[in-house]
Every structure is written in structure tokens, then in C-alpha cells.
Design a protein around this motif. Structure first.
Motif, mmCIF file in Angstrom:
data_model
loop_
_atom_site.group_PDB
_atom_site.id
_atom_site.type_symbol
_atom_site.label_atom_id
_atom_site.label_comp_id
_atom_site.label_asym_id
_atom_site.label_seq_id
_atom_site.Cartn_x
_atom_site.Cartn_y
_atom_site.Cartn_z
ATOM 1 N N ASP A 124 0.889 -1.399 -0.008
ATOM 2 C CA ASP A 124 -0.019 0.378 -0.338
ATOM 3 C C ASP A 124 1.062 1.567 -0.330
ATOM 4 O OD1 ASP A 124 -2.089 -1.388 -0.112
ATOM 5 O OD2 ASP A 124 -2.084 -1.695 2.589
ATOM 6 N N LEU A 125 2.067 0.539 -0.098
ATOM 7 C CA LEU A 125 2.831 2.435 -0.248
ATOM 8 C C LEU A 125 3.029 2.655 -1.250
ATOM 9 C CD1 LEU A 125 5.848 1.586 2.769
ATOM 10 C CD2 LEU A 125 3.265 2.869 3.495
ATOM 11 N N THR A 126 3.362 4.214 -1.239
ATOM 12 C CA THR A 126 3.631 4.930 -2.353
ATOM 13 C C THR A 126 5.092 4.978 -2.484
ATOM 14 O OG1 THR A 126 4.376 7.119 -1.601
ATOM 15 C CG2 THR A 126 1.701 6.841 -2.225
ATOM 16 N N PRO A 127 5.603 5.033 -3.629
ATOM 17 C CA PRO A 127 7.061 4.952 -4.474
ATOM 18 C C PRO A 127 7.861 5.816 -3.293
ATOM 19 C CG PRO A 127 6.064 4.428 -6.206
ATOM 20 C CD PRO A 127 4.932 5.067 -5.128
ATOM 21 N N THR A 128 7.474 6.968 -2.907
ATOM 22 C CA THR A 128 7.983 8.092 -2.021
ATOM 23 C C THR A 128 8.304 7.190 -0.870
ATOM 24 O OG1 THR A 128 7.990 9.805 -3.823
ATOM 25 C CG2 THR A 128 8.670 10.270 -1.759
ATOM 26 N N GLN A 129 6.896 6.995 -0.457
ATOM 27 C CA GLN A 129 6.283 5.875 0.424
ATOM 28 C C GLN A 129 7.804 4.770 1.016
ATOM 29 O OE1 GLN A 129 2.993 4.810 1.613
ATOM 30 N NE2 GLN A 129 2.349 7.489 2.296
ATOM 31 N N LEU A 130 8.469 4.678 0.063
ATOM 32 C CA LEU A 130 8.936 2.837 0.113
ATOM 33 C C LEU A 130 10.322 3.425 0.074
ATOM 34 C CD1 LEU A 130 9.288 0.105 0.496
ATOM 35 C CD2 LEU A 130 9.029 0.110 -1.730
ATOM 36 N N ARG A 131 11.328 3.875 -0.687
ATOM 37 C CA ARG A 131 11.925 5.032 -0.049
ATOM 38 C C ARG A 131 12.664 5.600 0.649
ATOM 39 N NH1 ARG A 131 14.713 9.646 -1.362
ATOM 40 N NH2 ARG A 131 13.088 9.937 -1.861
ATOM 41 N N ARG A 132 12.001 6.560 0.903
ATOM 42 C CA ARG A 132 11.757 7.298 2.641
ATOM 43 C C ARG A 132 12.465 5.859 3.748
ATOM 44 N NH1 ARG A 132 8.533 12.927 1.303
ATOM 45 N NH2 ARG A 132 10.127 13.392 -0.300
ATOM 46 N N GLY A 133 11.073 4.856 3.449
ATOM 47 C CA GLY A 133 11.269 4.671 4.836
ATOM 48 C C GLY A 133 12.187 3.468 4.819
ATOM 49 N N ALA A 134 12.448 2.893 3.919
ATOM 50 C CA ALA A 134 13.183 1.932 3.441
ATOM 51 C C ALA A 134 14.598 3.016 3.925
ATOM 52 C CB ALA A 134 13.621 1.164 2.241
ATOM 53 N N ASP A 178 1.003 3.478 9.761
ATOM 54 C CA ASP A 178 0.444 4.463 8.806
ATOM 55 C C ASP A 178 1.665 4.736 8.196
ATOM 56 O OD1 ASP A 178 -0.464 7.062 7.869
ATOM 57 O OD2 ASP A 178 -1.592 7.903 10.214
ATOM 58 N N ALA A 179 2.412 4.960 6.812
ATOM 59 C CA ALA A 179 3.436 5.533 6.851
ATOM 60 C C ALA A 179 2.711 6.978 6.056
ATOM 61 C CB ALA A 179 4.101 4.529 5.489
#
Length: 202
Positions: A124-134, A178-179
Motif C-alpha cells: 500500500d506504500l507509494t514509491p516515495t513512502q517506500l524509498r524514504r521508509g526503507a 501508517d506511512a
């Protein structure tokens, strides 16, 4: 090999003394070779520092494939003892411009595929959320964070490992829960300036 001999002489020095006092001529003396021989392998101190990055990378475990999501909290336990082993050398080399250039290039090569790989755990993460979170998660097993825990936080090695592992688990949980906060960015200074008058008042 002469190149390895020069590196080891510099390593022995940097484990005891500050990098600011080290010169290529001093390295020549320490390694019992002529200055031109050192210059043939390392034209500048920047080149020497960059070579140390490549030399240290496998010794710090930073060339190993990154594990799946469930095993990430164990990364500090795996890597921090290696950082401790080379601690004096790491502290001397980190934040040198050439070290940072190598680190940034390595980050993209090392983490790009891994970020895409763990994306399936966060559909459910956007590419931006995934990159920043990872990238935030990966920072918790980095030499930079290890150094902060040890030198600024004054943690014991065992505490540092436990704190970093806890942080990784907490961030993974936050990404799953919740990202949305990763999409919220503060306004840039330029945008803020547009709301001010010529006199600088709002």
C-alpha cells in the motif's frame, strides 16, 4: 604487494593517530618505500581514503546481500561488532569527502534493488513512502548511526545493538501501520520567503 603494504602502514597509523597529521610522505616513511612509489598508487590523500572504503567494505560486512524484512532487526547484532573491531580507523575516515563520495555511490548500488525487493511487504506504500521508509530503516545499521550511539549516546556495544534493533522494528511497524507522515514535507525556505514583504515582515 606494494599497494597493500602502503595501505597497511596507513591503517596502523590511523588506528593510533589523527588523519589530519598523516601525509603521503609520512606514509612512504612508514611503509619503507619511496614517496614516488606511494604517489604511483595514491596521487592524493583522497585516493587513499577511497581505497580504504573498498578495503573495509567486505571486512565490515557491507558487501553481503541484505536479508529479507523479518531478519532486518538482527543487522546491528551482525554488523556492529565488525564496526567495533575497526572503530579507530572508521572514526578517522568517516566524513572525509572522498569517503562520503564512495558511500553515496555504494548506497545507490547496494540499496536500490533491496528497496524494490522489500516493496512486496508494503503493497500500500507509494514509491516515495517506500524509498524514504526503507532508507530510514537502513540507517539504523550504518556505521554513521553506530558511531552516534557509541560516541554521542555513550552506549555500551550491547546497548547500541539493542537500541538499533529496536529502532528497526519500530520503523517497520510504523511503515505497516501508517506511512502517511512520509509524504509530509515542510515548506522550503524559498516558499516561505514569498509570504514576506520587502521589509522581511509577514
Amino acid at each position: 604487494m606494494t599497494r597493500e603494504r602502503i595501505l597497511m602502514a596507513a591503517k596502523d597509523y590511523l588506528e593510533k593517530d589523527n588523519i589530519e597529521s598523516l601525509t603521503l610522505r609520512k606514509i612512504a616513511s612508514l611503509s619503507a618505500v619511496s614517496p614516488p612509489t606511494v604517489y604511483a598508487h595514491f596521487a592524493t590523500m583522497d585516493e587513499l581514503v577511497a581505497a580504504f572504503f573498498l578495503w573495509l567494505k567486505p571486512r565490515l560486512g557491507l558487501d553481503r546481500p541484505l536479508p529479507p524484512l523479518a531478519e532486518l532487526p538482527s543487522m546491528p547484532e551482525r554488523l556492529f561488532p565488525l564496526y567495533d573491531q575497526y572503530g579507530a580507523l572508521l572514526r578517522n575516515l568517516m566524513n572525509q569527502p572522498s569517503w562520503d563520495r564512495q558511500r553515496y555511490a555504494d548506497r545507490d548500488n547496494r540499496l536500490g534493488g533491496w528497496i524494490a525487493g522489500i516493496g512486496g511487504n508494503f503493497p500500500d506504500l507509494t514509491p516515495t513512502q517506500l524509498r524514504r521508509g526503507a532508507l530510514a530503516i537502513a540507517s539504523y545499521w550504518s556505521p554513521t548511526y553506530w558511531r552516534w550511539l557509541m560516541d554521542t549516546g555513550r552506549f555500551t556495544p550491547e546497548e547500541a545493538q539493542a537500541v538499533a534493533s529496536w529502532g528497526i522494528q519500530a520503523l517497520i511497524g510504523a511503515l505497516k501501520a501508517d506511512a502517511s507522515g512520509l509524504d509530509r514535507l515542510p515548506a522550503s525556505p524559498a516558499a516561505g520567503d514569498a509570504t514576506r514583504t520587502k521589509d522581511g515582515e509577514p
